[in-house]
Scaffold this active site. Structure first.
Site, PDB file in Angstrom:
ATOM      1  N   GLU A 225       0.843  -1.207   0.000  1.00  0.00           N
ATOM      2  CA  GLU A 225       0.000   0.000   0.000  1.00  0.00           C
ATOM      3  C   GLU A 225       0.879   1.259   0.000  1.00  0.00           C
ATOM      4  O   GLU A 225       0.751   2.132   0.875  1.00  0.00           O
ATOM      5  CB  GLU A 225      -0.986  -0.032   1.174  1.00  0.00           C
TER       6      GLU A 225
ATOM      7  N   GLU B  15      -4.825  -8.857  -0.558  1.00  0.00           N
ATOM      8  CA  GLU B  15      -5.649  -8.594   0.635  1.00  0.00           C
ATOM      9  C   GLU B  15      -7.106  -8.497   0.200  1.00  0.00           C
ATOM     10  O   GLU B  15      -7.441  -7.687  -0.679  1.00  0.00           O
ATOM     11  CB  GLU B  15      -5.248  -7.283   1.327  1.00  0.00           C
TER      12      GLU B  15
ATOM     13  N   GLN C  57      -7.481 -11.931   7.660  1.00  0.00           N
ATOM     14  CA  GLN C  57      -6.182 -12.534   7.842  1.00  0.00           C
ATOM     15  C   GLN C  57      -6.373 -13.912   8.486  1.00  0.00           C
ATOM     16  O   GLN C  57      -7.486 -14.247   8.880  1.00  0.00           O
ATOM     17  CB  GLN C  57      -5.312 -11.645   8.703  1.00  0.00           C
TER      18      GLN C  57
HETATM   19  O1  AHR Z   1      -5.314  -6.131   6.749  1.00  0.00           O
HETATM   20  C1  AHR Z   1      -5.280  -4.970   7.508  1.00  0.00           C
HETATM   21  C2  AHR Z   1      -4.642  -3.801   6.769  1.00  0.00           C
HETATM   22  O2  AHR Z   1      -5.412  -3.446   5.666  1.00  0.00           O
HETATM   23  C3  AHR Z   1      -3.281  -4.051   6.193  1.00  0.00           C
HETATM   24  O3  AHR Z   1      -2.267  -3.891   7.126  1.00  0.00           O
HETATM   25  C4  AHR Z   1      -3.181  -2.995   5.126  1.00  0.00           C
HETATM   26  O4  AHR Z   1      -2.332  -3.380   4.067  1.00  0.00           O
HETATM   27  C5  AHR Z   1      -4.613  -2.789   4.698  1.00  0.00           C
HETATM   28  O5  AHR Z   1      -4.948  -1.457   4.655  1.00  0.00           O
END
Ligand code: AHR
Length: 512
Positions: free
Chosen positions: A193, A315, A364
């Site tokens: 990011e 993600e 996650q």
């Molecule tokens: O997954 C949580 C956060 O979401 C991560 O650290 C970031 O990459 C995203 O904004």
């Protein structure tokens, strides 16, 4: 996929216990693309209880463990056939200095985890602990390296430390730390990011930085890196355009992040307290990713028609308010049947783009966002999303089969159109066909006719995930409220399959 648009009515006004009908025609001999196993990837960030207490308790813990990794969590994760695990972030990655996480634990410096609740990070889980975990899980490591606050030298040395076999300075340091053999590390993310928590950069600036950092990520002693550039968020098509134009073939993969979230300001809504309208809105927002993926792919196709650069959705998942009573900034959320639907619908649609989209990582793995597992001290529970990953793993490395789907489509909040049935099909190396189906309707059964053309159906085995309520979830007190059971609603009739899908159900079929 062909869909038939029928009635456009508000979902919650639908009559209870009516029935829908759908038709699926699968083309068993027309598949060309393999569903990359890496579509089923995971993500572990230093977000407090994802690592500490979740995956790792340390060898001296009273919680049963293997070299510090929780046995219960390891056992559950092994059943998912995890292909890759991304670490150490996320936003954490761009403040992480890997040298703080090697060597004797008592000498490892502490740091403040600025992104996630200001928790003190003691670096007791570092490179060795992560790479050894991957070995235990049988998955490939995906290292997300620091561009935002790290140097080129630091990144270059990390690669050398992990992968160099020779008499290089970093290989010697690794041996001093009691690891003789180099690890095999393929996937390396150059920043995360970078438009936001990874450095607030403009795409032009990041593109140049990527080129510089990636140059010094060397391939040591037969280890071939797969270099991934930090990609766009959601609808930021300009980021993808600039990266494709200015970096192009210097990257192997370009990432993308998309969360099923109501918005970034204010409340994101409760993970467990929601109504039917919220449920259907969630399905619509989840499915919107298809349009986002298509648009990013369209840009990539202009610059890379041969599809050499892979799109990596590293993600994705649901993002709700944190569970009341948990630590602010630790993103601990419950996981209901609604989350299972988001997982099922997402995986089904990812399969369709597997010629370009070859990796995705749900966010996650433990205790954070749309997790597979929740822990509380010695207790552990698997979530409905976990069950989807377990049921759907049959698609890994199988050939994706094209299909036609005729089903009802409804309009939900924000004018999103939601097909009431989601389906994907694949054929594995043994010729076995697997179908994963989700009946989104909360009240109505869906009578599905499945035509497999030339494939002579001899046996069908199936499992179903459903629950009494869309809000149902597993707790430490009631850990098996939502779990898959044998499904008896699929029958062979005149060479076709008739599948009676109950409301709000997700089914996996094995057809021989
Ligand atoms: O997954 C949580 C956060 O979401 C991560 O650290 C970031 O990459 C995203 O904004």
């Amino acid at each position: 996929m062909r869909t038939r648009l029928l009635t456009l009515c508000v979902m919650i006004s639908l009559p209870l216990f009516a029935q829908r009908n759908s038709q699926i025609r699968v083309y068993p001999d027309r598949g060309t693309e393999e569903i990359s196993r890496h579509i089923y990837g995971h993500f572990a960030e230093h977000l407090e209880s994802c690592i500490y207490g979740g995956l790792w308790v340390g060898p001296d813990s009273d919680i049963p463990n293997t070299q510090g990794y929780r046995n219960d969590v390891l056992d559950a994760l092994k059943k998912l056939q995890i292909p890759n695990l991304r670490w150490p972030g996320g936003c954490f990655a761009d403040e992480y200095h890997w040298m703080d996480g090697i060597g004797p634990k008592e000498n490892r410096p502490k740091m403040v985890n600025n992104n996630w609740g200001g928790t003190i990070e003691d670096n007791s889980f570092g490179t060795h602990e992560f790479l050894n975990l991957c070995k235990l899980l049988g998955c490939e490591p995906y290292i997300s390296a620091n561009v935002g606050s790290g140097t080129v030298e630091e990144m270059a040395k990390w690669v050398e430390y992990m992968t160099s076999k020779g008499d290089s300075p970093m290989a010697r340091l690794r041996r001093q730390n009691r690891r003789d053999q180099a690890w095999k590390v393929k996937f390396i993310g150059v920043g995360n990011e970078s438009w936001g928590c990874g450095g607030s950069m403009r795409p032009e600036y990041y593109a140049d930085l990527y080129r510089r950092y990636a140059t010094y990520c060397r391939n040591y002693d037969g280890n071939q890196l797969f270099k991934i550039a930090s990609g766009a968020s959601d609808y930021d098509y300009d980021w993808t355009e600039v990266l494709m134009k200015n970096v192009g073939g210097r990257m192997d993969g370009l990432s993308l992040h998309y969360y099923t979230v109501t918005g970034w300001e204010g409340s994101k809504g409760s993970a467990t307290q929601f109504n039917a309208e919220d449920f259907y809105w969630t399905m619509g927002k989840c499915l919107e990713i298809e349009d986002v993926i298509r648009k990013h792919i369209h840009i990539m196709d202009q610059y890379d028609p041969q599809k050499k650069v892979t799109l990596m959705l590293d993600e994705w998942g649901t993002w709700w308010d944190e569970e009341p009573g948990t630590i602010n900034g630790h993103l601990y959320q419950q996981n209901t049947l609604r989350d299972a639907f988001v997982a099922a619908l997402s995986l089904n649609l990812f399969h369709k783009y597997t010629d370009r989209l070859k990796m995705t990582n749900i966010a996650q793995i433990v205790n954070v966002l749309q997790s597979m597992i929740l822990t509380n001290g010695p207790q552990m529970v698997v979530t409905p999303s976990y069950h989807i990953f377990e049921m759907f793993k049959v698609h890994q490395d199988a050939i994706h089969l094209p299909l036609d789907l005729v089903c009802d489509i409804e309009t939900v909040r924000d004018n999103r159109k939601v097909p009431m049935l989601s389906v994907s099909a694949s054929k594995n190396k043994e010729g076995v066909i697997h179908l994963t189906l989700a009946n989104i309707d909360l009240n109505q059964t869906n009578e599905v006719t499945l035509d497999l053309q030339s494939h002579k159906i001899t046996t069908v085995n199936s499992r179903i995930l459903t629950a009494a309520s869309m809000n149902d979830h597993n707790t430490f007190e009631n850990p098996e409220l939502v779990k898959p059971t044998t499904f008896h609603g699929a029958k062979i009739e005149k060479g076709q399959l008739k599948i009676n899908l109950p409301p709000k159900s997700i089914v996996v079929l094995e057809v021989k």
